[in-house]
Design an enzyme around this catalytic site. Structure first.
Site, PDB file in Angstrom:
ATOM      1  N   GLU A 182      -5.864  47.442 -42.688  1.00  9.73           N
ATOM      2  CA  GLU A 182      -6.479  46.498 -42.220  1.00  9.73           C
ATOM      3  C   GLU A 182      -6.291  46.873 -39.982  1.00  9.73           C
ATOM      4  OE1 GLU A 182      -6.643  43.467 -42.857  1.00  9.73           O
ATOM      5  OE2 GLU A 182      -5.598  44.291 -45.289  1.00  9.73           O
ATOM      6  N   GLY A 194      -0.823  51.510 -45.515  1.00  5.29           N
ATOM      7  CA  GLY A 194      -2.015  51.639 -45.571  1.00  5.29           C
ATOM      8  C   GLY A 194      -2.964  51.025 -44.949  1.00  5.29           C
ATOM      9  N   GLY A 212     -15.018  42.063 -49.887  1.00  4.43           N
ATOM     10  CA  GLY A 212     -13.843  41.045 -49.672  1.00  4.43           C
ATOM     11  C   GLY A 212     -13.192  40.393 -48.733  1.00  4.43           C
ATOM     12  N   PHE A 213     -13.157  41.401 -47.920  1.00  6.90           N
ATOM     13  CA  PHE A 213     -12.616  41.311 -46.648  1.00  6.90           C
ATOM     14  C   PHE A 213     -11.526  40.614 -45.859  1.00  6.90           C
ATOM     15  CE2 PHE A 213     -17.128  43.136 -46.256  1.00  6.90           C
ATOM     16  CZ  PHE A 213     -16.796  43.896 -45.806  1.00  6.90           C
TER      17      PHE A 213
END
Lengths: 206, 707, 327
Positions: free
Chosen positions: B672, B669, B229-230
């Protein structure tokens, strides 16, 4: 396949269709395809109905089919045989997601008309494992995490198996070059190279 | 088949390597039909007429829908508003806009019939020229974010040493390998089932509910496997609504898969950017002022903004910082966040400028960064929840062989190639949202976890399974994590590197709750508190116990901290002196994102980010002809995403120290930060190799040659 | 895509007959370019003659001439032992093109028939004189970074995308063409055309003709050779500029030279004047630099591809240097 002699039957069909006014209302667009259709519109529409017989083997199973000539091997596999392991990534031979083996050779199934594969033997990702036992390349892809989203993976694995069989996996750099026809947008390339390298170094006949 | 080489393998690995994993387009529905879009061939104007006669007469065609004959979508009936209401307007906002859908019994017939649809337009003047519009945007102050000033604005101008430069980035396209689309099945009583490519099944469900004004519970969204998806699958695109309308109209399931060239126009992109950085420093290397002005691209019919200038506010210790962010609405498809989103855009500019300043000061760029590393977040005046960036500098530098680097550019030559080293940092907010997870602990020793989250590739199920496995002391192969189904307990969309933190916290909480229930049951049945849950359930004659928990959004302490993930990327490049070709030889990426929950998939994320970074740095550029408003390289042969041969071995190092604040796992996370900063490292390495500073991405051979 | 007729034959004569009498019929071999173009609506034949079963897959050495059947795949040719030994330059050129999968299917004849990658040619809504004569050239004044610097016309500045053909033109190959009237043989260098006023014609193949084989005379250019392809990514990309270079060097003096470029013209660009210049000169960087300068006579940029005026000579220098270093 359309036999050559049968191919001469176009006139009859055209004559038949000329009698019907079915397609007289066709309006044309400036597209090239339509320019080509400017003449003999009725015949071309006759062809729209035309399917030709096709015999091929997929994963060792024989199929006797009727297909429109414009159906690609990829769409035949996915939409008609429901073998959806082979992926459509670009539909133009630019990504490798649709890679299958045709008579043992890796090809982009999106650029191969199904009709061109009469009598051929196709292997897809679904035909690689022996029952529940994964093919060594499949196992190596899991071990080295040679994928993320998994969409390019069947094509990568089919390509990888061929890469080793062709003798193009003798170094990591050679693997990189000979696997460059398979794009991975998640960027699993180094892991893919590790997986192939390990299978190759393992020395097993695959 | 139980096939686990080790517990860190992906839980869905077997399905993915055998072709059994089913992506949206691969569900076989009875009576399935095929939709193909007709798209505008003008850039701006009005549709005057759509002649569908030939298409409708073509064999196998069931219908052709457009604004002239679409079924009602109650949510679109009111005038005005955003987003673009497909088939509810005769306006053309961009070239390649979907304006009709042809549905036929086969894909081939639908494709052919779509080519027969004839559209006439009234054209109006348009503007797709980003660079030419910059001056205008500044004058009109088309702000994408409020101006930010700390201390004195433009303080760099009076500094002892200053750098003032402009950095450019082109449009990039997400281009996940899986083509976008949907299978829509509008059933009886307005029950709608869709197989979607989405980063958020709940978001898709809500969008459909809002567009058609039907209850959300009428809508079942399935999206178990997503082929990347990105960012582009963070929203439900108009084309998906078109397919649902077609299904509603025809009372048949409709499958729509768009083409690769349509992936460039109608499902978003990373917007072009034009950035000015002003940096001021004392002669001994203390930053005294940062000014970051960014121009981004948006659409005329919907607005889009992102965090291009965020990093400049807190990454370096400067008393004086000011930022401006403007957006330029163009007659193009609206952008959407692309991996690393605006932060990656901003990092390229800031980290290039930092390198330029280090060079101007004749300092090692690592030393310069370390010298200006803030003790706390200077924009919020509060501590970071955890930050080990200096340790990351050291580990990465040692691994890449930073001591081989010469500060003087062009110092290392091997044959026709010049060798250089570069470094850049990345940073991204360690966000955490709220999610619900249902846990079903069974007497057969298995645990089922359910949440309506997604996995676009990072390995959501694998991470969640590992969290649960450790907490519950259950082997991973006895845990199933179910996702991608809107009927499961709600979770936010997968984006902004927040899934592990958000859904992982809920998994943590549900496991704690299940354990506590087991402990209670054990106590009530006079069993030892450490008894195995299987024994406890059996003793109590329970086949299973269930708990559904919604995790809290934050640790109450969180408001006192700035929470970020950090990365630092080191690259060694070689640059060919005659041809300008740049090759990345070595990569070391260091992640400082708290505790690593799933080491194998985490490493893969960092590797993938570096590969995306190579694309951003060296190869990716969507080129639009401003005379026609159309892309001229809208395919995988001419829009160059990196191939295998572009990518060397990549070393990934994790700091792997828990963040004590962010969540119970201490994990932040990393999707990114894997990308953010990477392109700057490459540009800086090219400068170190050649003395040529390329401020316009991608760094293609022509730019190097002509610099 | 229209639902064309599909006919298969294993007899060359039959194939030729079918195409000669039907103006909307065309041959399909590997299909890697034709199917792509048909999907994009760039071309729309109404009848495809599948020639994959014609007996044109042999590679044989006859009287010091290598005969290559037109249906030999790019992979088979690159992996052929005779090619590796006698024409390693051709092997390198072949391997620089496309991907392993495409090379497995793409044929020698099909590669020669490959059409340009120009974005305006591929987008049927934009002007392109090659696709639609008279509609204009989108690339002139538009996006022309990939485009030609030699032999351009005001009608078309597209480049031929093949690597194989750059190798073949350097090797003095000949092309054997068949039609119902019989066979004819032309020099490879005369097969492709410059755009001129008829950019719709990529080559001099006549309607109804079929490429049946290539012939390459054996030479001594298999020691000092190189194929250098400069592109935007390391593999699987079309050339910005490519150079096929082969030298015969005796006592550091060049006795024979072959030089051709790709990515710079509407046809594979052979540099015969430069070859003549190189003969008798010392194999030094200075010579190579002079040769590269000479090679650029008549080159003209169109804005975005101006960099090729610098990249092309540099690539020649590097290719010659690497060719020299090979031995």
């Amino acid at each position: 396949m359309a036999e050559i002699d049968k191919n001469q039957s176009g006139d009859t069909r055209r004559d038949f269709l000329k009698k019907s006014s079915l397609f007289t209302a066709l309006s044309l667009t400036p597209l090239t395809v339509l320019k080509a259709a400017d003449q003999k519109v009725d015949e071309r529409f006759a062809e729209l109905f035309e399917k030709i017989p096709l015999n091929l083997k997929v994963n060792n199973k024989a199929y006797t089919l009727k297909v429109e000539p414009r159906v690609t091997l990829l769409d035949l596999l996915r939409e008609q045989l429901h073998l959806t392991g082979t992926k459509k990534g670009c539909d133009h031979g630019q990504c490798g997601a649709c890679t299958v083996h045709v008579d043992g050779v890796r090809v982009n199934s999106c650029l191969s008309l199904a009709a061109m594969n009469e009598g051929k033997s196709i292997t897809t990702i679904e035909g690689l494992a022996k029952g529940d036992e994964l093919h060594p390349m499949q196992a190596a892809f899991i071990k080295h995490d040679g994928f993320q989203c998994g969409y390019c993976t069947p094509g990568q694995i089919m390509s990888a198996v061929a890469c080793v069989r062709e003798g193009h996996a003798n170094s990591k750099d050679e693997i990189r070059e000979y696997m460059s026809g398979n794009i991975c947008r998640c960027g699993a390339y180094p892991n893919i190279v590790d997986a192939i390298h390990e299978v190759k170094e393992g020395g097993k006949v695959i | 088949m139980e096939f686990f080489i080790d517990e860190n393998d992906r839980v869905d690995g077997i399905e993915k390597v055998t072709g059994k994993a089913k992506y949206f387009a691969e569900y076989q529905l009875p009576g399935l039909t095929y939709g193909v879009l007709v798209t505008s061939t003008i850039t701006k104007g009005k549709i005057i007429a759509i002649d569908t006669k030939a298409a409708k007469n073509a064999p196998g065609v069931l219908d052709v829908l457009s604004h002239l004959n679409k079924p009602s979508a109650a949510g679109y009936e009111q005038a005005g508003g955003s987003p673009m209401k497909i088939f509810y307007t005769d306006q053309v906002f961009f070239n390649g806009q979907p304006i009709a859908i042809v549905v036929a019994d086969t894909f081939e017939r639908a494709t052919y019939a779509a080519s027969l649809v004839k559209v006439s337009y009234e054209k109006t003047a348009f503007n797709t020229d980003f660079e030419a519009s910059i001056k205008d945007a500044a004058v009109k102050k088309l702000q994408g974010a409020p101006p930010y000033v700390r201390g004195i604005a433009d303080a760099y101008k009076t500094a002892e040493v200053k750098v003032e430069q402009t950095y450019k980035m082109p449009v990039e396209t997400h281009n996940p390998m899986e083509l976008h689309g949907i299978i829509a099945d509008w059933g009886v009583n307005d029950k709608v089932t869709v197989y979607a490519k989405t980063q958020g099944v709940k978001s898709t469900q809500n969008t459909i509910a809002n567009v058609f004004k039907i209850p959300a519970e009428n809508i079942q969204v399935n999206s178990q496997f997503v082929g990347g998806g990105f960012g582009m699958a963070l929203r439900t695109w108009p084309l998906e609504i078109a397919a649902i309308m077609a299904s509603k109209q025809l009372k048949k399931p409709v499958k729509l898969i768009i083409t690769r060239d349509q992936m460039f126009t109608m499902v978003g992109n990373r917007p072009a950017a034009y950035q000015k950085i002003g940096l001021g420093a004392t002669k001994d290397g203390k930053i005294t002022g940062i000014t970051h002005t960014a121009f981004g691209q948006s659409a005329t019919y919907e607005n889009f903004t992102e965090g291009v200038v965020n990093m400049s506010k807190f990454m370096y210790d400067s008393e004086n910082v000011n930022t401006n962010y403007y957006v330029i609405p163009l007659d193009m498809g609206v952008p959407i966040w692309m991996r690393g989103p605006g932060e990656a855009t901003g990092a390229f500019a800031l980290e290039s400028a930092i390198d330029e300043m280090a060079f101007a000061l004749d300092m090692d760029p690592l030393d310069f960064r370390a010298k200006n590393d803030p003790e706390q977040d200077p924009s919020q005046k509060r501590p970071f929840s955890s930050k080990y960036i200096k340790e990351a500098y050291k580990l990465g530098a040692a691994k890449i062989g930073w001591n081989n680097r010469k500060n003087k550019p062009g110092s290392i030559v091997e044959g026709s190639w010049q060798i250089g080293y570069g470094v850049s940092v990345g940073v991204f907010n360690a966000g955490r949202g709220r999610a619900s997870v249902k846990g079903i602990l069974k007497a057969d020793g298995t645990l089922v976890l359910q949440s309506a989250t997604s996995d676009i590739g990072p390995g959501t199920g694998t991470g969640m399974t590992l969290i649960a496995s450790k907490l519950m002391n259950i082997p991973v192969y006895k845990i199933v994590f179910e996702l991608g189904d809107s009927s499961l307990p709600p979770a936010p969309s997968q984006g902004g590197s927040a899934t592990l933190s958000t859904v992982g916290s809920a998994v943590n909480d549900v496991c704690v709750a299940l354990k506590s229930t087991i402990a209670e049951l054990a106590a009530n049945s006079n069993m030892d508190a450490t008894s195995n849950f299987v024994d406890v359930l059996k003793k109590n004659n329970l086949p299973m116990i269930e708990k559904t928990i919604q995790s809290s959004q934050n640790n109450p302490e969180a408001k006192n901290y700035s929470m970020y993930s950090f990365s630092i990327h080191f690259v060694q490049v070689k640059v060919h002196q005659l041809t300008g070709v740049v090759k990345v030889n070595k990569i070391v990426s260091v992640g400082d994102s708290g505790k690593i929950v799933s080491p194998k998939t985490a490493r893969s994320q960092m590797v993938g980010g570096a590969v995306g970074g190579i694309g951003m740095a060296l190869t990716e550029e969507a080129i639009l002809d401003n005379r026609y408003g159309r892309y001229v390289n809208n395919n995988f042969a001419d829009y160059h995403v990196p191939v295998n041969a572009d990518v060397p071995d990549i070393d990934v190092i994790f700091i792997d120290k828990p963040d004590p604040i962010v969540n119970p796992m201490g994990a932040k996370g990393m999707g990114e930060i894997a990308l953010i900063g990477f392109a700057g490292a490459v540009a800086n390495a090219v400068f170190n190799a050649t003395g040529k500073r390329i401020r316009s991405l991608p760094i293609t051979p022509d730019k190097v040659l002509e610099a | 895509m229209i639902n064309f007729q599909f006919v298969r034959t294993s007899v060359i004569k039959t194939a030729l007959g079918l195409v000669s009498k039907d103006s909307k019929a065309t041959f399909i071999a590997g299909g890697t370019n034709l199917v792509d173009l048909m999907k994009r609506g760039v071309t729309a034949p109404e009848k495809l003659i599948d020639i994959n079963h014609l007996p044109l897959k042999q590679i044989e050495l006859k009287n010091n001439v290598l005969h290559i059947g037109a249906l030999v795949s790019n992979s088979a040719l690159a992996e052929n032992q005779l090619v590796k030994e006698k024409f390693p330059l051709l092997m390198l050129a072949l391997k620089a093109g496309a991907s392993a999968q495409l090379r497995n299917v793409a044929t020698v004849g099909g590669n020669m028939m490959q059409r340009t990658r120009c974005g305006y040619f591929y987008d049927t809504t934009m002007p392109c004189n090659k696709r639609q004569p008279g509609s204009g050239c989108g690339a002139i004044g538009g996006y022309n970074r990939m485009h030609a610097i030699f032999g351009t016309s005001e009608f078309c500045i597209a480049v031929h995308p093949s690597d194989m053909c750059v190798g073949l033109v350097a090797l003095d190959a000949q092309v054997v063409l068949a039609s119902i009237k019989g066979e004819r043989k032309i020099n490879f260098i005369d097969f492709h055309r410059l755009a001129g006023t008829t950019p719709e014609k990529d080559n001099n193949l006549q309607k109804g003709e079929l490429i049946v084989r290539l012939e390459i005379p054996i030479n001594n250019l298999n020691k000092n050779f190189h194929y250098l392809k400069v592109r935007d990514r390391t593999s699987y990309a079309f050339a910005l500029v490519s150079v096929a270079a082969a030298l015969e060097i005796n006592n550091n003096t060049i006795s024979n030279a072959r030089l051709a470029m790709g990515g710079v013209a509407h046809k594979p660009w052979r540099l015969q004047l430069v070859e003549e210049f190189l003969k008798g000169k010392p194999a030094t960087t200075a010579t190579f630099e002079e040769a590269a300068k000479l090679a650029m006579n008549g080159a003209k940029g169109f804005g975005e591809n101006d960099f090729k005026l610098k990249l092309a000579p540099n690539t020649i220098i590097e290719a010659l240097t690497l060719a020299k270093a090979k031995a």
